[in-house]
Enzyme design. Structure first.
Site, PDB file in Angstrom:
ATOM      1  N   GLU A 317       2.537   5.028   9.489  1.00 45.68           N
ATOM      2  CA  GLU A 317       2.107   4.815   8.099  1.00 45.68           C
ATOM      3  C   GLU A 317       2.342   3.380   7.644  1.00 45.68           C
ATOM      4  O   GLU A 317       3.146   3.147   6.732  1.00 45.68           O
ATOM      5  CB  GLU A 317       2.902   5.748   7.171  1.00 45.68           C
ATOM      6  N   ARG A 320       2.455  -2.411   4.054  1.00 40.35           N
ATOM      7  CA  ARG A 320       2.628  -3.851   3.877  1.00 40.35           C
ATOM      8  C   ARG A 320       1.885  -4.687   4.923  1.00 40.35           C
ATOM      9  O   ARG A 320       1.251  -5.689   4.590  1.00 40.35           O
ATOM     10  CB  ARG A 320       4.125  -4.174   3.977  1.00 40.35           C
ATOM     11  N   TYR A 365      14.424  -7.686  -5.024  1.00 38.16           N
ATOM     12  CA  TYR A 365      14.998  -7.751  -3.671  1.00 38.16           C
ATOM     13  C   TYR A 365      15.443  -9.155  -3.272  1.00 38.16           C
ATOM     14  O   TYR A 365      15.745  -9.386  -2.098  1.00 38.16           O
ATOM     15  CB  TYR A 365      13.961  -7.317  -2.621  1.00 38.16           C
ATOM     16  N   CYS A 392      10.850 -13.342 -20.395  1.00 42.99           N
ATOM     17  CA  CYS A 392      12.111 -13.675 -21.053  1.00 42.99           C
ATOM     18  C   CYS A 392      13.292 -13.258 -20.193  1.00 42.99           C
ATOM     19  O   CYS A 392      14.099 -12.411 -20.609  1.00 42.99           O
ATOM     20  CB  CYS A 392      12.174 -12.996 -22.409  1.00 42.99           C
ATOM     21  N   GLU A 393      13.379 -13.776 -18.973  1.00 40.28           N
ATOM     22  CA  GLU A 393      14.476 -13.474 -18.049  1.00 40.28           C
ATOM     23  C   GLU A 393      14.675 -14.698 -17.182  1.00 40.28           C
ATOM     24  O   GLU A 393      13.699 -15.225 -16.622  1.00 40.28           O
ATOM     25  CB  GLU A 393      14.096 -12.338 -17.078  1.00 40.28           C
ATOM     26  N   TYR A 422       2.760  -4.390  -2.607  1.00 38.19           N
ATOM     27  CA  TYR A 422       3.821  -4.215  -3.600  1.00 38.19           C
ATOM     28  C   TYR A 422       3.817  -5.317  -4.658  1.00 38.19           C
ATOM     29  O   TYR A 422       4.848  -5.640  -5.228  1.00 38.19           O
ATOM     30  CB  TYR A 422       5.190  -4.083  -2.906  1.00 38.19           C
TER      31      TYR A 422
HETATM   32  C1  LIG Z   1       7.274   7.405   3.743  1.00 41.79           C
HETATM   33  C2  LIG Z   1       6.739   6.011   3.793  1.00 41.79           C
HETATM   34  N1  LIG Z   1       5.717   5.737   4.610  1.00 41.79           N
HETATM   35  C3  LIG Z   1       5.187   4.498   4.681  1.00 41.79           C
HETATM   36  C4  LIG Z   1       5.714   3.456   3.942  1.00 41.79           C
HETATM   37  C5  LIG Z   1       5.058   2.130   4.076  1.00 41.79           C
HETATM   38  O1  LIG Z   1       5.927   1.145   4.435  1.00 41.79           O
HETATM   39  P1  LIG Z   1       5.415  -0.325   4.693  1.00 41.79           P
HETATM   40  O2  LIG Z   1       4.597  -0.750   3.529  1.00 41.79           O
HETATM   41  O3  LIG Z   1       6.679  -1.090   4.790  1.00 41.79           O
HETATM   42  O4  LIG Z   1       4.651  -0.317   5.965  1.00 41.79           O
HETATM   43  C6  LIG Z   1       6.805   3.684   3.099  1.00 41.79           C
HETATM   44  C7  LIG Z   1       7.446   2.588   2.363  1.00 41.79           C
HETATM   45  O5  LIG Z   1       8.433   2.003   2.835  1.00 41.79           O
HETATM   46  C8  LIG Z   1       7.330   5.001   3.019  1.00 41.79           C
HETATM   47  O6  LIG Z   1       8.327   5.270   2.196  1.00 41.79           O
HETATM   48  N1  LIG Z   2       8.365  -1.729  -2.586  1.00 38.81           N
HETATM   49  C1  LIG Z   2       9.126  -2.263  -1.509  1.00 38.81           C
HETATM   50  C2  LIG Z   2       9.116  -1.477  -0.282  1.00 38.81           C
HETATM   51  C3  LIG Z   2       9.389  -0.038  -0.467  1.00 38.81           C
HETATM   52  C4  LIG Z   2       8.345   0.684   0.234  1.00 38.81           C
HETATM   53  C5  LIG Z   2       8.235   2.117  -0.097  1.00 38.81           C
HETATM   54  N2  LIG Z   2       9.135   2.978   0.619  1.00 38.81           N
HETATM   55  C6  LIG Z   2       8.817  -3.716  -1.276  1.00 38.81           C
HETATM   56  O1  LIG Z   2       8.199  -4.334  -2.054  1.00 38.81           O
HETATM   57  O2  LIG Z   2       9.243  -4.299  -0.321  1.00 38.81           O
END
Ligand SMILES: Cc1ncc(COP(=O)(O)O)c(C=O)c1O
Ligand SMILES: N[C@@H](CCCC[NH3+])C(=O)O
Length: 464
Positions: A317, A320, A365, A392-393, A422
């Site tokens: 899955e 990113r 992060y 405002c941060e 993201y």
């Molecule tokens: C269950 C699950 N699958 C897939 C992903 C996708 O992760 P990434 O965008 O890091 O590939 C996430 C996020 O971390 C997740 O929580």
């Molecule tokens: N949202 C996060 C990652 C978490 C992905 C979902 N489990 C990021 O920007 O890196």
């Protein structure tokens, strides 16, 4: 590691120049035109800004499709002599109707985590059977939609959910395909907040405590549930593939144990997403889809041989690593300030017209990004700079450390690469700032995928 906590700001290095590679920080089509402005898929960023305004997420369609296709091909090839593989695009990274269609066209399925993501995937025409549904706290409505739309797998995340899904399936006279999300104890990823398989967190069912096995046994006892397989997701922004091997061995071990005890060998195993990308020139070279697929195929083959079980169909899955590098954010510079630092040095603060509302990752992060002057080239000396937003941060930082030309001034365009994942999906209306549009660029043409929010949109929500 770009997402790691770091006490000191990173050294202020300039953004790497666009190099047309899929492992660099820029979408592959980005180059500098003859007069030095950035061009994305044949469109000058000054034209994008003039027509659509800034801030804007600019997504290179061919780049995104190419990454999706590369995953589909790499997994098909690596698992061809095993039991095959499916790649689910993790929509949480960024999902719109067009993106869901593109990735599906390129051979991927779609992983959703809420009713909202599910609705977008369905609107895109992705068949229910090619959609997965996650969530540690799924609502009844979300589960009902999944059942009614024939979603291919509901990933069960708690013992309580076994009951709920079984009851809702029974009421509808269907057999629900489910997976069990297993917490393997593997801690991986760029930051504590994005690692998901250590024991002390909210996701999944623990392997060591026996909760995962209990869920398996309860599901096997329910005629309304079809146990498709086990699921493991260990975290996000992972560069080193070793953690996947440990997690894969753990879930394959549970699968073999269940088979030995019950005679039922689950047909599938999902090894999650989480593959890292480069955000700055200082980041390691990320693993390619071919490297990921070969590594996972190798471990599945070896582990199943050792366990004496047939190999499962495997799914992954990634989110990113498909959409992240495909987009950049285009900002316009406003105020520029020269600040004296405690150590006697100086830093230029470059304020842009967006910030933590369009990219929360630096604040959440301490993630590092880079930036480049986008609307022109400059021969001015590069000076240590920090790109900040308009909120405002004081933590409203877009790029903590980057060397930018000393003549950067109000009205200049800045581009921040690798914001496709993201960014828009975690955007907010903090300070009542309307969220930016997502613009797809392909073969010299721009298309609005998600329009810019307006003040009217925000005012319309307010009921007085
Ligand atoms: C269950 C699950 N699958 C897939 C992903 C996708 O992760 P990434 O965008 O890091 O590939 C996430 C996020 O971390 C997740 O929580
Ligand atoms: N949202 C996060 C990652 C978490 C992905 C979902 N489990 C990021 O920007 O890196």
């Amino acid at each position: 590691m770009s997402a790691a906590h770091a006490a000191a700001p990173p050294p202020a290095a300039p953004a790497p120049e666009p190099d047309g590679t899929s492992t660099g920080v820029w979408p592959t089509s980005v180059r500098r035109g003859d007069d030095g402005a950035l061009v994305v898929a044949g469109v000058d960023v000054r034209d994008i800004a003039a027509e659509h305004g800034t801030p804007a997420y600019v997504l290179d369609e061919a780049d995104l499709r190419g990454r999706a296709r590369a995953y589909a091909r790499a997994f098909a090839a690596a698992f061809a002599d095993l039991a095959g593989a499916d790649v689910y695009y993790a929509g949480k990274a960024f999902l719109s109707v067009a993106v869901a269609r593109w990735v599906h066209d390129e051979g991927l399925r779609v992983d959703t985590a809420t009713g909202g993501e599910l609705a977008v995937a369905l609107r895109a025409g992705v068949p229910g059977g090619h959609i997965g549904l996650h969530g540690n706290n799924k609502s009844v409505d979300e589960i009902v939609t999944a059942l009614e739309q024939g979603v291919g797998r509901i990933v069960v995340d708690s013992l309580a959910e076994v009951d709920v899904v079984a009851r809702l399936a029974a009421e509808r006279g269907v057999r629900a395909p489910v997976m069990v999300r297993v917490t393997t104890g593997v801690h991986a990823g760029g930051h504590e907040f994005i690692a998901t398989a250590h024991e002390d967190q909210k996701f999944g069912l623990s392997l060591t405590s026996g909760a995962a096995r209990k869920a398996v046994d309860e599901i096997l006892a329910r005629p309304d549930l079809d146990l498709v397989g086990l699921h493991s997701h260990i975290g996000s922004q992972i560069m080193d593939l070793a953690g996947f091997e440990v997690a894969a061995r753990a879930v394959l071990g549970l699968r073999a144990q269940v088979a030995a005890d019950t005679g039922y060998l689950m047909p599938e195993v999902d090894l999650g997403g989480g593959y890292g990308i480069a955000y700055t020139g200082a980041d390691a070279t990320p693993p390619t889809p071919e490297e990921v697929a070969a590594a996972l195929a190798g471990v599945v083959r070896r582990a199943c041989a050792e366990l004496g079980t047939a190999v499962p169909r495997v799914s992954v899955e990634p989110g990113r690593s498909i959409v992240g590098p495909s987009a950049l954010t285009l900002y316009t510079v406003g105020t520029v300030k020269d600040v004296q630092l405690d150590d006697g040095g100086r830093r230029t603060y470059v304020s842009v017209d967006g910030g933590m509302s369009d990219n929360i990752r630096p604040a959440l992060y301490e993630a590092d990004y880079t930036a480049a002057l986008a609307g022109r080239a400059s021969a001015a000396e590069a000076v240590p700079s920090r790109v900040v937003g308009k909120h405002c941060e004081s933590g409203d930082i877009v790029v903590r450390g980057v060397a930018l030309p000393a003549d950067v001034a109000a009205g200049d365009l800045l581009a921040v690469p690798a914001t496709g994942a993201y960014g828009r999906s975690m955007a907010s209306n903090y300070n009542l700032v309307p969220r930016p549009p997502v613009l797809a660029v392909r073969d010299g043409a721009v298309r609005v995928l998600v329009r810019r929010e307006t003040l009217e949109d925000l005012l319309a929500l307010d009921q007085g």
